[in-house]
Write a protein that holds these residues in place. Structure first.
Motif, mmCIF file in Angstrom:
data_model
loop_
_atom_site.group_PDB
_atom_site.id
_atom_site.type_symbol
_atom_site.label_atom_id
_atom_site.label_comp_id
_atom_site.label_asym_id
_atom_site.label_seq_id
_atom_site.Cartn_x
_atom_site.Cartn_y
_atom_site.Cartn_z
ATOM 1 N N TYR A 221 0.841 -1.195 0.000
ATOM 2 C CA TYR A 221 0.000 0.000 0.000
ATOM 3 C C TYR A 221 0.881 1.253 0.000
ATOM 4 C CZ TYR A 221 -3.865 -3.202 0.807
ATOM 5 O OH TYR A 221 -4.780 -4.211 0.651
ATOM 6 N N ARG A 222 0.264 2.399 0.031
ATOM 7 C CA ARG A 222 1.031 3.646 -0.040
ATOM 8 C C ARG A 222 2.122 3.670 1.027
ATOM 9 N NH1 ARG A 222 -4.319 6.537 -0.142
ATOM 10 N NH2 ARG A 222 -4.900 6.752 -2.341
ATOM 11 N N ARG A 223 3.339 3.946 0.584
ATOM 12 C CA ARG A 223 4.471 4.062 1.500
ATOM 13 C C ARG A 223 4.717 5.535 1.817
ATOM 14 N NH1 ARG A 223 7.363 0.127 -2.713
ATOM 15 N NH2 ARG A 223 6.291 1.720 -3.961
ATOM 16 N N ASN A 224 5.856 5.840 2.380
ATOM 17 C CA ASN A 224 6.128 7.201 2.867
ATOM 18 C C ASN A 224 5.870 8.260 1.803
ATOM 19 O OD1 ASN A 224 7.967 5.041 3.992
ATOM 20 N ND2 ASN A 224 8.240 6.605 5.565
ATOM 21 N N ALA A 225 6.500 8.109 0.639
ATOM 22 C CA ALA A 225 6.397 9.132 -0.402
ATOM 23 C C ALA A 225 4.986 9.211 -0.969
ATOM 24 C CB ALA A 225 7.403 8.845 -1.513
ATOM 25 N N GLU A 226 4.361 8.051 -1.211
ATOM 26 C CA GLU A 226 3.000 8.060 -1.766
ATOM 27 C C GLU A 226 2.011 8.658 -0.772
ATOM 28 O OE1 GLU A 226 5.244 4.684 -3.730
ATOM 29 O OE2 GLU A 226 4.767 5.118 -1.637
ATOM 30 N N ARG A 227 2.202 8.392 0.507
ATOM 31 C CA ARG A 227 1.319 8.988 1.517
ATOM 32 C C ARG A 227 1.526 10.502 1.591
ATOM 33 N NH1 ARG A 227 -0.516 5.009 5.964
ATOM 34 N NH2 ARG A 227 -0.107 3.012 4.986
ATOM 35 N N GLY A 228 2.789 10.927 1.548
ATOM 36 C CA GLY A 228 3.060 12.356 1.612
ATOM 37 C C GLY A 228 2.402 13.109 0.482
ATOM 38 N N LEU A 229 2.488 12.571 -0.731
ATOM 39 C CA LEU A 229 1.854 13.211 -1.880
ATOM 40 C C LEU A 229 0.337 13.176 -1.753
ATOM 41 C CD1 LEU A 229 2.227 14.494 -4.680
ATOM 42 C CD2 LEU A 229 2.190 12.177 -5.657
#
Length: 525
Positions: A221-229
């Motif tokens: 699932y969304r990791r650090n960068a994907e969550r931040g965006l």
């Protein structure tokens, strides 16, 4: 036969404080509650006592009773889980950290200076300086950013109160066992519960659909960068979660039980029972806090964990009670009672030994030590080697010999080339004995009153031998981390193999293994 129904309708005026950032992300508000939710629960039961006696050789059956029922039940209102939405809105608070010799974004930078300049104004902690209070102004961009990214709890708008279809069937009667005696009471019971509306928590910030898949097929699932965006709309890093309480229609529990009891004129009586249980759930709901319920679950798919053996399943349970009661003088009863239980150990899972931050960067999972362990493929000799599985490599110095010995010893090689199952393994069986001694004495006042002296020897087997009655188990949350893991180039790298610390070792709650003696006095009139 009896038929009826129960109707429950919930009323709740209070709502959690609405978080506008939450609503903009998911299209519904975190201020959902249970107001207006209702459950209609039909029920049916019967009690049939046929006038029937039969003999099968030396065995006779009489006083038959057949009882049972079926219906929908909704216990409680899940209020402790609903309360998470009130306590964690994401906008009720914010924290600002100021550090010496730094320019923190929410401290010095937000004030147009550096952290030292802010901290120099702090002379005591009773009266905060204006400059420090100004940092907590909710209109400040720094606070807005904190609240935008703060994790929150919410309730799925379609969430329904917990509901279970329950059914039972009992066949009971008296047995005449010939030379073994008559008036044995027996019962055979079947109990089943099927989930209609169960509980499940999902991390909406991680996304309801995976963004990728790991080499063994588990979703990422969304990791650090994907969550931040996703949260801020600009490239950044984020590790937060938004946990939503929702329903699942999967899960069941069923049990078969047999019991036999008898009393003798000599003062002896006893009973024996055996229970076989099969219980599966999606989330066992072990905690009052949303994050704990979501994180303390071994899984390879954090948002769709699937059906698996329940934490609470005791597969086999045997119970034996023997008692002797006699009035040795006058009408004062002397009693000796022995209780024995032998049961299966509780289930547990093998997982990766991984921190929450590492799990987030690999799987998009912010919880530690809960990603189910992938068992490497074996070669033709049944051993894991450096090359037996194309998706697993090993760190320098990895102890392959000890790794193989352990995998075979605990049964993990049965799942070679697969993700090991949740709760697919069991701790040691448990056997315990308890003894009670009691003696009645006349109390004289008022007339007929009694004093009862008693002594309870709890886990008396351990008192006689320190290797008896010892509870050896993988303790809560029933996971056994054994290897570290990294992911690169479509392959896992395993490192730091360590046999699980708690596996089949003495429990962290030693009072469950120790023997105890309790003395008491009871006055009855």
């Amino acid at each position: 036969m009896t038929a009826g129904f129960r109707y429950t309708r919930l009323s709740q005026d209070d709502k959690p404080l609405a978080n506008p950032y939450f609503e903009s992300r998911y299209g519904f508000s975190n201020s959902e509650n249970l107001d207006g939710k209702s459950v209609f629960m039909p029920r049916l039961s019967f009690d049939w006592r046929p006038d029937y006696e039969a003999n099968f050789g030396a065995v006779g059956v009489s006083k038959l009773r057949v009882t049972g029922g079926f219906g929908l039940f909704s216990g409680g209102a899940a209020t402790v889980w609903v309360s998470n939405s009130f306590s964690n809105t994401g906008v009720l608070g914010a924290s600002v950290s100021c550090n010496r010799n730094l320019i923190s974004s929410a401290c010095g930078l937000a004030a147009g200076t550096n952290d030292n300049a802010i901290l120099s104004q702090v002379t005591n902690f009773a009266d905060l300086p204006t400059a420090l209070e100004a940092l907590l102004d909710p209109t400040k961009p720094s606070i807005v950013n904190i609240q935008r990214s703060a994790g929150a709890n919410g309730i799925d708008p379609s969430f329904e109160p917990i509901q279970t279809w329950k059914s039972s069937l009992t066949f009971a009667g008296d047995l005449n066992l010939g030379w073994l005696g008559d008036n044995y009471e027996f019962s055979v019971d079947y109990l089943r519960g099927d989930v209609r509306k169960g509980i499940l928590w999902k991390d909406y910030r991680g996304g309801l659909a995976p963004i990728a898949f790991a080499p063994d097929g588990r979703p990422i699932y969304r990791r650090n960068a994907e969550r931040g965006l996703f949260v801020s709309g600009v490239p950044s890093s984020d590790t937060g979660s938004d946990l939503i309480l929702t329903n699942t229609d999967q899960g069941f529990q069923q049990a078969w039980a047999f019991s036999l009891s008898k009393s003798w004129d000599s003062g002896f009586d006893g009973s024996f029972s055996y229970t076989l249980t099969d219980a599966k759930d999606v989330n066992p709901g072990t905690s009052s806090v949303a994050f704990s319920n979501w994180a303390n679950l071994a899984t390879a798919d954090v948002n769709n964990p699937g059906l698996a053996t329940s934490n609470y399943e005791i597969k086999h349970s045997y119970k034996l009670r023997l008692s002797w009661t006699k009035e040795l003088w006058d009408d004062n009863k002397t009693n000796v009672s022995l209780f024995m239980e032998h049961r299966s150990g509780l289930p547990y899972s093998f997982v990766y030994n991984i921190s929450g931050s590492s799990s987030m960067s690999i799987f998009g999972d912010g919880a530690s030590n809960r990603q189910l362990f992938y068992v490497p493929q074996v070669d033709s000799s049944g051993n894991v080697t450096l090359t037996s599985d194309p998706i697993v490599t090993y760190a320098t110095g990895f102890n392959m010999a000890a790794f193989n010995e352990y995998l075979k010893g605990v049964g993990l090689t049965d799942h070679a080339g697969k993700i090991s199952p949740r709760n697919g393994f069991r701790s040691d069986d448990v056997t315990r004995f308890d003894l009670r001694l009691s003696q009645e004495l006349p109390a004289f006042v008022p007339n007929g009153a009694k004093l009862k002296l008693f002594a309870d020897f709890i886990n008396i087997g351990n008192m006689l031998n320190d290797e008896w009655g010892d509870l050896r188990m993988v303790d809560f949350p029933y996971v056994a981390p054994i290897v570290g893991v990294a992911l690169s180039g479509g392959k896992y790298t395993y490192s730091n193999f360590q046999p699980a610390v708690k596996t089949l070792s003495n429990s962290d709650a030693p009072n469950r293994s120790l023997w105890q003696v309790k003395f008491g006095l009871k006055y009855s009139f």
